[in-house]
Every structure is written in structure tokens, then in C-alpha cells.
Motif scaffolding. Sequence first.
Motif, short mmCIF file in Angstrom:
data_model
loop_
_atom_site.label_atom_id
_atom_site.label_comp_id
_atom_site.label_asym_id
_atom_site.label_seq_id
_atom_site.Cartn_x
_atom_site.Cartn_y
_atom_site.Cartn_z
N VAL A 125 0.89 -1.18 0.03
CA VAL A 125 0.04 -0.05 -0.09
C VAL A 125 0.73 1.26 0.15
O VAL A 125 2.11 0.92 0.40
N ARG A 126 0.35 2.57 -0.43
CA ARG A 126 0.98 3.60 -0.34
C ARG A 126 0.91 4.34 0.75
O ARG A 126 -0.29 4.55 1.26
N ILE A 127 1.98 4.88 1.56
CA ILE A 127 2.03 5.46 2.64
C ILE A 127 2.24 7.13 2.16
O ILE A 127 2.89 7.23 1.55
N MET A 128 1.28 7.66 2.88
CA MET A 128 1.15 9.04 2.65
C MET A 128 1.41 9.89 3.69
O MET A 128 1.04 9.86 4.78
N PRO A 129 2.77 10.47 3.81
CA PRO A 129 3.24 10.89 5.08
C PRO A 129 2.78 12.48 5.16
O PRO A 129 2.95 13.34 4.47
N VAL A 130 2.04 12.55 6.14
CA VAL A 130 1.14 13.96 6.52
C VAL A 130 1.87 14.40 7.93
O VAL A 130 1.46 13.97 9.02
N LYS A 131 2.67 15.41 7.87
CA LYS A 131 3.40 15.91 9.08
C LYS A 131 2.42 16.94 9.76
O LYS A 131 2.29 17.94 9.32
N ALA A 132 2.14 16.44 10.96
CA ALA A 132 1.32 17.42 11.56
C ALA A 132 1.69 17.38 13.33
O ALA A 132 1.37 18.34 13.98
N LEU A 133 2.75 16.49 13.44
CA LEU A 133 3.32 16.57 14.93
C LEU A 133 4.67 17.20 14.70
O LEU A 133 5.45 16.80 13.68
N GLY A 134 5.25 17.75 15.55
CA GLY A 134 6.19 18.46 15.64
C GLY A 134 7.68 17.63 16.04
O GLY A 134 7.40 16.37 16.29
N ALA A 135 8.96 18.18 16.04
CA ALA A 135 10.06 17.46 16.45
C ALA A 135 9.89 16.93 17.82
O ALA A 135 10.41 15.95 18.29
N ASP A 136 8.98 17.50 18.75
CA ASP A 136 8.75 17.03 20.04
C ASP A 136 7.82 16.01 20.04
O ASP A 136 7.33 15.68 21.27
N GLY A 137 7.11 15.76 19.03
CA GLY A 137 6.00 14.75 19.05
C GLY A 137 4.51 15.21 19.61
O GLY A 137 3.54 14.59 19.71
N MET A 138 4.49 16.64 19.61
CA MET A 138 3.21 17.38 19.98
C MET A 138 2.86 18.00 18.56
O MET A 138 3.33 18.33 17.81
N GLY A 139 1.53 18.04 18.52
CA GLY A 139 0.78 18.67 17.43
C GLY A 139 -0.41 19.54 17.73
O GLY A 139 -1.14 19.13 18.96
N LYS A 140 -0.78 20.51 16.96
CA LYS A 140 -1.77 21.36 17.36
C LYS A 140 -2.97 20.82 16.44
O LYS A 140 -2.81 20.30 15.48
N ASP A 141 -4.39 20.99 17.05
CA ASP A 141 -5.53 20.82 16.51
C ASP A 141 -5.83 21.33 15.11
O ASP A 141 -6.21 20.89 14.13
N SER A 142 -5.12 22.71 14.92
CA SER A 142 -5.20 23.26 13.59
C SER A 142 -4.53 22.53 12.66
O SER A 142 -4.97 22.40 11.40
N ASP A 143 -3.36 22.14 12.75
CA ASP A 143 -2.29 21.49 11.89
C ASP A 143 -3.10 19.93 11.64
O ASP A 143 -3.05 19.65 10.41
N ILE A 144 -3.24 19.42 12.82
CA ILE A 144 -3.85 17.80 12.66
C ILE A 144 -4.97 18.07 11.91
O ILE A 144 -5.29 17.32 10.74
#
Length: 532
Positions: free
Chosen positions: A228-247
Motif C-alpha cells: 500500500v502507499r504510505i502518505m506521510p502527513v506531518k502534523a506533529l513537531g520534532a517534540d511529538g506534539m501537534g496542534k488541532d489546527s495542523d492535525i
Amino acid sequence: MEKKMRKIIFILTTSVPVILLLTTSVPVIFSIEKESFYSAQSNRETQVVRGEILVKFKSGVSQSKKMSILTNSNAQIRGGLNKLNIELIKLPAGMSVQEAVEYYRNLTEVEFAEPNYIRKAFATPNDTSYNQQWGLSKIYAEDAWSKVTVSSAIIVAVIDSGVWLSHPDLLLNLTTGYDFVTPDDNPNDDNGHGTHVAGIIAAATNNGQGIAGVAGGNYLSGQTTPGVRIMPVKALGADGMGKDSDISAGIIYAADNGAKIINMSFGGDGYSNVLSTSCSYAYDKGCIMVAASGNDGKEGVAYPAAFNNIIAVGASDQSDKKASFSNYGNNLTSVTLVAPGVGILSTLPNANPGPDPDAMWDSTGYGNSNGTSMATPFVSGVVALLLSQNSNLSFEEVFKTLTKTADDIESPGWDKYTGYGRLNALASLGFSIKVPEEKPSNAPNPFYPNSLVQTKKTTKIYLPQTLRGPSPTLRVYNIAGELVRTVQSNSSSRVEWDGKNDQGDTVANGIYLYVVQTDKGIGQGKVTLIKE
Ligand SMILES: [Ca+2]
Ligand SMILES: [Ca+2]
Ligand SMILES: [Ca+2]
Ligand SMILES: [Ca+2]
């Protein structure tokens, strides 16, 4: 395929090193600025993004009215989610998120206002040395592979910290993605978490190195079928945290760009209309979403997993016990099922990916990790196998297949720690969906969207002319196909549901199927119940 598949080379790994190197010459600011927010609704303090809120204005509020509201409170629009009409608002210095949310909620022009909640990756780097992919045999993956050829037309979006794009065991199965953290089209992983998750779903299988993914295809020379194709969508930062707006931006991107499955190995406590709306957007586009229940070992499943249109995955160990850290819940819509999540070997960056001291990497390119983050991609991988077999399956059909074929563990039957049981890839592929008895094959007229009116208290469903008749019966089913409520109506043109089950308890938020029957025939539809 069956015999050769077992020739997987296992790399022996040591534990993931914890690297304590932070650049001293150039200070690197990579973490989200946080403040705490008290939610009266959940009676809990939660970490949110400092200086930002998300607002949805009511439809019909003009742009100039919006601008004057913002000017009055000294705030600015910083972006938002155009598709959902949600604005990301930058607060003036000194204004707390608490004050801002209260202020905007009280304006008549505002539909909802809420903090930009922070979600976190649910993996914990592991020092225990397991060196085999016990998870694959536990879910009978090798046997499942003999029943289906993985379809490379299936795209699985991994919304996470990105993927280590040059990883030799992943690059064969990657497709284009996006980075929403520092926006550009390079979603390379600066944390390691996303790379570990991606490998569980689709590390290239039979390519003579590393590990096998659940839906990694077959790269045996001469008989190659891609994964299957993995589509990498980066919404978590280098610290492993992400904001609802980016997610949320990531979820919309995935849904708009052909992802059939969305893996979300992260979460947080805060209920969010923004996250709920973006998940419903993807659900409406036919995406199957799979998310982690959380790693706090407590009662209560994290969002987004707790939404009813998302499969919530807890973690189990090698002895088919619930992992101690795996969150659980007390009703049918909490943990859907569990999958292997302790001592899971997968791909990692082979060099230090970023500034976070807890970044995950190993010079071999492989390592072990624990978490509901690791359990979730096992389920996403099996959903990819199911869709390879039949690409038309709906969320409800996938949900039913996984829950009916899970192996019952812990206390007999459904239980609050492991839901319907532990994922079984082989059994799920052999399951054929049975159409519910009452599902009409010749509904007189479809219900139109405007035939349903929801208020905070009830859902009113108006019958089309051709179906009207004395005392219509309404039956409401949950997504597992279980009858929740039967109501007999006095009106010949309308039925009404108060959101309760036959025992009089308010049911969980989420999607329900309903069937209306009169002497003229049967009609059916779907309703999403959202109660605060
Ligand atoms: Ca970038
Ligand atoms: Ca491999
Ligand atoms: Ca759920
Ligand atoms: Ca059980």
C-alpha cells in the motif's frame, strides 16, 4: 506467497538510545508554546497552544463583521481551515486562551470558539529488548497474506511527525505527502515516531532486509507486488506534539488527496469541535480512520479515537493481555479493539532526526517501541488488507468486520479494557458482511438531507410522501449493527429520537443508522449525534 513470506530477515536491535545532545551554539526552538486551559465540560485542565484560538462564525456573518469583531478585541486572523469555515485567531499579548474562548463564545455571531488543543504521540521509547515481530504472527498476518494481494491503489495517510523518507525499507511504498508544521511539501521525520508507525503498516516485505509491514506487499525478486502507499502527513513537531489546527489541516489534506485510510497514533483529552468537524469531513469522503486510545493507563479514551466514526485501538502484549499503559473505557464506543503494542520492532531514522532529547532513532534503522501508537498501525494495515480485497467497504462494514472477527481476550465477551478483543487479520479477511435483516433493498424514496432536523434535545426525521402512514416505527442501530432504540410515533409524517437507548440512558456521540417503517414500506438513513 505463503511460504516465502516467512523468509523475513529480523534485525537484532538494541534498545533505542536516548540522545541527550542539544545544539548549544544555535538555540533551537521546536516546541509549541503552551498554556493550560480549564474545560468546564470535561472538568479538567488541558494543555493548549498559547495565544491562539479557533473560531467558527455562524454562516451569514459577513467578512466585514468578522473583521470588526477582531479589531475590537485586538486580534488577527492567522489562517484557518477554509474548507470548514474555521478561523485560527491570533490573540493580543496578555490575553489568555481562557478569556478569549469565553469572550468569543458569548458573541451571537459565533457558532463555536475553542482552544487549539495539543495532542501528543502515543509511543514510549523502550529499553526492553524484544527482537522479533511477534505482533505479525499474533494477528495471523502471514496467513492473511496468502489470501489477498495487497493493492498499491490503497493510500494510507499517516498523520504523524513525518516519515524518514530515505529509509530503504519504506521508500518503495511511499507516495507524496505534506508538512503542515513548517508548511512545505517535505514531510521528513524530525522525531522518529511517524517512521516507526509507517513501518508497521507498510515496510517493504520480502525485500531481503529489515522488517515486514502488515500491508508491505511482496518484493521477492521476479514476483514483485508493491505494498500500500504510505502518505506521510506531518502534523506533529520534532517534540511529538501537534496542534488541532495542523492535525485538522492534515486530515482534510489526506481526505482530499485520495487517502482511504487515515492512521492517527496520537491524541489528547480535550473534546474539540474543530477536530470532530475535520474527522466528519474525512468520514463523509469515505475515509476509514484509526486512532490510538492513549497511554495513560486510565479510564477514558483520547480524542480523536473517542469519536464514534473512528476506530479506537488499545494495546495488547505478547500474552494477549491489555498493556498496562493502554487507556480503556466503559461503554461500547470506547476502545474498539486492541492490537500488539508492546515491544514492537519497526523502522526508525538511522541518524538523529531532530532536536528533541526523546527523538527515536537507531543507527541500524530499526528499533523497538511500546504504545497504543504502535497498536494503531496494525489495525490500519489490516484495514488496508480488507480494502485490497474489497475497496468499496464502508466504515460501518470495516468496523463490523474487525469487531466480529477479533479474538476475545481478557474477560469473556466485550470488556472495557480490550473492547471486542485482539485484532485477527486472517479471520477478518474471511468474514463476509451480512446485510442487516431490516436493511431495505427497495426503499421507496431516499431521505433527503433536509428531511432531518436536529436540535440539542431531539432528532426529528420527516418521512417522504410515499412512506407516510399511521404510527411509523423508528429503529436506531449503533455502528456495530446493534439495535439501540425502538420508538413508535403518533405522527404519520414524522418520527423523533431523543438520543436515548431503550433503557433510557443517553447514548454516546457518534453515527447511528436508522430504519423507519410504515405500512407503505421501509426507509433508512444515518444520523450523527453530537451532544455536549
Ligand atoms: Ca517543512
Ligand atoms: Ca523489509
Ligand atoms: Ca471511536
Ligand atoms: Ca473480552
